[in-house]
Design a protein around this motif. Structure first.
Motif, PDB file in Angstrom:
ATOM      1  N   ARG A 268      37.383  25.740  33.215  1.00  0.00           N
ATOM      2  CA  ARG A 268      38.630  26.469  32.973  1.00  0.00           C
ATOM      3  C   ARG A 268      38.685  27.834  33.659  1.00  0.00           C
ATOM      4  NH1 ARG A 268      39.629  25.541  26.460  1.00  0.00           N
ATOM      5  NH2 ARG A 268      41.198  23.900  26.690  1.00  0.00           N
ATOM      6  N   ILE A 269      37.562  28.325  34.133  1.00  0.00           N
ATOM      7  CA  ILE A 269      37.510  29.658  34.733  1.00  0.00           C
ATOM      8  C   ILE A 269      37.682  29.515  36.236  1.00  0.00           C
ATOM      9  CG2 ILE A 269      36.196  31.800  34.889  1.00  0.00           C
ATOM     10  CD1 ILE A 269      37.039  30.881  32.021  1.00  0.00           C
ATOM     11  N   ARG A 270      38.882  29.856  36.714  1.00  0.00           N
ATOM     12  CA  ARG A 270      39.192  29.677  38.134  1.00  0.00           C
ATOM     13  C   ARG A 270      39.813  30.943  38.718  1.00  0.00           C
ATOM     14  NH1 ARG A 270      41.586  24.825  35.939  1.00  0.00           N
ATOM     15  NH2 ARG A 270      40.197  23.019  36.199  1.00  0.00           N
ATOM     16  N   PRO A 271      39.035  31.988  38.880  1.00  0.00           N
ATOM     17  CA  PRO A 271      39.585  33.210  39.485  1.00  0.00           C
ATOM     18  C   PRO A 271      40.015  32.936  40.928  1.00  0.00           C
ATOM     19  CG  PRO A 271      37.192  33.326  39.381  1.00  0.00           C
ATOM     20  CD  PRO A 271      37.588  32.101  38.607  1.00  0.00           C
ATOM     21  N   LEU A 272      41.015  33.676  41.376  1.00  0.00           N
ATOM     22  CA  LEU A 272      41.528  33.461  42.730  1.00  0.00           C
ATOM     23  C   LEU A 272      40.527  33.892  43.787  1.00  0.00           C
ATOM     24  CD1 LEU A 272      45.230  34.660  42.232  1.00  0.00           C
ATOM     25  CD2 LEU A 272      44.361  32.304  42.356  1.00  0.00           C
ATOM     26  N   LYS A 273      39.631  34.810  43.399  1.00  0.00           N
ATOM     27  CA  LYS A 273      38.600  35.254  44.349  1.00  0.00           C
ATOM     28  C   LYS A 273      37.347  35.617  43.567  1.00  0.00           C
ATOM     29  CE  LYS A 273      40.374  40.016  44.294  1.00  0.00           C
ATOM     30  NZ  LYS A 273      39.215  40.669  43.651  1.00  0.00           N
TER      31      LYS A 273
END
Length: 369
Positions: free
Chosen positions: A145-150
């Motif tokens: 669930r943890i999908r940072p853009l960068k």
């Protein structure tokens, strides 16, 4: 490993953990990444824990034992931080264990990014029904669930991390970052959930967080019986820690809506656990709940599709404010999405079991609303 390989200080606060300690220490000693100092803090144990530490120390010169009077988890971790010499700090609890490639993989991942990284965070394993024939190893509730853009990122770009178990042990922390920010544990008697404030202190004071969606840390979950007994003995402790975390957010002048929504979600989760065991009509529970609700932004609560209609009605009732029209379809869609995620993350049988428990206690968890 090169001459420049960073030293990791592994802090293990230990109190009466003889049943599990050999496994825990062995898992740290067997790490593929070898440049460790292992700081064992004996917090006044009255069982055979100290002897187990001493036996391991004779076989591994990376182990240092600090034998101290009982002060609690937070004070023990702080002593470990004071003694630590490493570039990074790791905390391992004595009834858990870690997989061999944990530190190697975390550091290798950080090396791919712009240095320095202040926090390297990972997923973890939930060990359910531990030490029984029914023991299961399940993904944690933020796996995937943890999908940072960068990468690296700031917590507002992955605020979902603030909704779940603090799991501060599924990360390593750059020691200089902790020192510069003056980050330490709240020194609370016993275990005291001192990990809660530490979670906010760390994640909300840096824009250099890295997340690796692999699990290495094996966390023994409490049995339902132990969790129930804890809730009855320490009824208001979760709300006390929520307030401590809110104090930190206010001190840091955090205004990001995603972070505040995540903290609201934690408050409702904690409250649900409390009133499952102790009714909301209990004077002290009601008073503490009202105080917690008064610290939440009402607009954020009512607009959050992940907060149940029953919880919103409870919130409005205790705040003494009108409850706006609740859009139940958004909440229902969220439940369906959660069910699909749970099936993928932990399997059909576990999802059916947890759904049954949720439905059984649904009304009680919202104060009957």
């Amino acid at each position: 490993m090169t001459l420049n390989s960073p030293l990791i200080s592994v802090i293990i606060p230990i109190y009466n953990a003889e049943r599990y300690l050999d496994q825990c220490l062995g898992s740290v000693e067997e790490q593929i990444y070898r440049n460790l100092e292992i700081i064992c803090l004996n917090d006044g144990s009255t069982d055979g824990s100290l002897g187990i530490m001493q036996e391991h120390a004779t076989q591994d010169d990376r182990i240092r034992i600090i034998d101290k009077q009982n002060q609690g988890y937070g004070a023990s971790c702080n002593r470990g931080l004071k003694e630590a010499q490493g570039d990074y700090v790791s905390i391992v609890e004595p009834d858990d264990w870690i997989e061999p490639s944990m530190y190697k993989d975390m550091l290798a991942f950080a090396d791919q990014l712009d240095a320095p990284i202040d926090i390297i965070k990972t997923a973890y394993w939930r060990i359910v029904d531990a030490d029984t024939p029914h023991q299961r190893k399940l993904n944690c509730s933020y796996k995937g669930r943890i999908r940072p853009l960068k990468q690296p990122f700031t917590i507002k770009d992955a605020s979902h991390l603030l909704c779940h178990h603090p799991s501060i042990w599924s990360a390593i922390y750059r020691r200089e970052f902790l020192e510069l920010r003056g980050i330490r544990f709240k020194e609370i008697p016993g275990a005291g959930w001192a990990d809660n404030p530490f979670l906010v202190e760390t994640l909300c004071q840096t824009d250099r967080i890295a997340y690796l969606d692999n699990a290495y840390y094996c966390y023994r979950e409490e049995t339902p019986e132990k969790a129930r007994a804890f809730a009855q003995r320490n009824t208001l402790l979760p709300i006390e820690r929520w307030n401590d975390m809110m104090d930190i957010l206010e001190r840091l002048r955090v205004t990001d809506a995603a972070i505040l929504r995540a903290h609201n979600s934690r408050g409702f989760t904690y409250l649900s656990g409390i009133i499952k065991e102790v009714d909301l009509s209990h004077a002290e529970v009601r008073k503490a709940t009202k105080r917690m609700f008064e610290r939440m932004d009402a607009d954020l609560v009512f607009a959050d599709p992940e907060i149940s209609p029953g919880c919103k009605r409870m919130f409005a009732d205790l705040r003494g404010i009108p409850c706006p029209r609740i859009r139940t379809m958004a909440y229902a869609r969220g439940l369906i999405a959660q069910g699909i995620y749970s099936i993928k993350n932990t399997g059909v049988s576990n999802t059916l079991f947890t759904t049954g428990v949720y439905l059984k206690n649904r009304k009680k968890r919202t104060g009957g609303r």
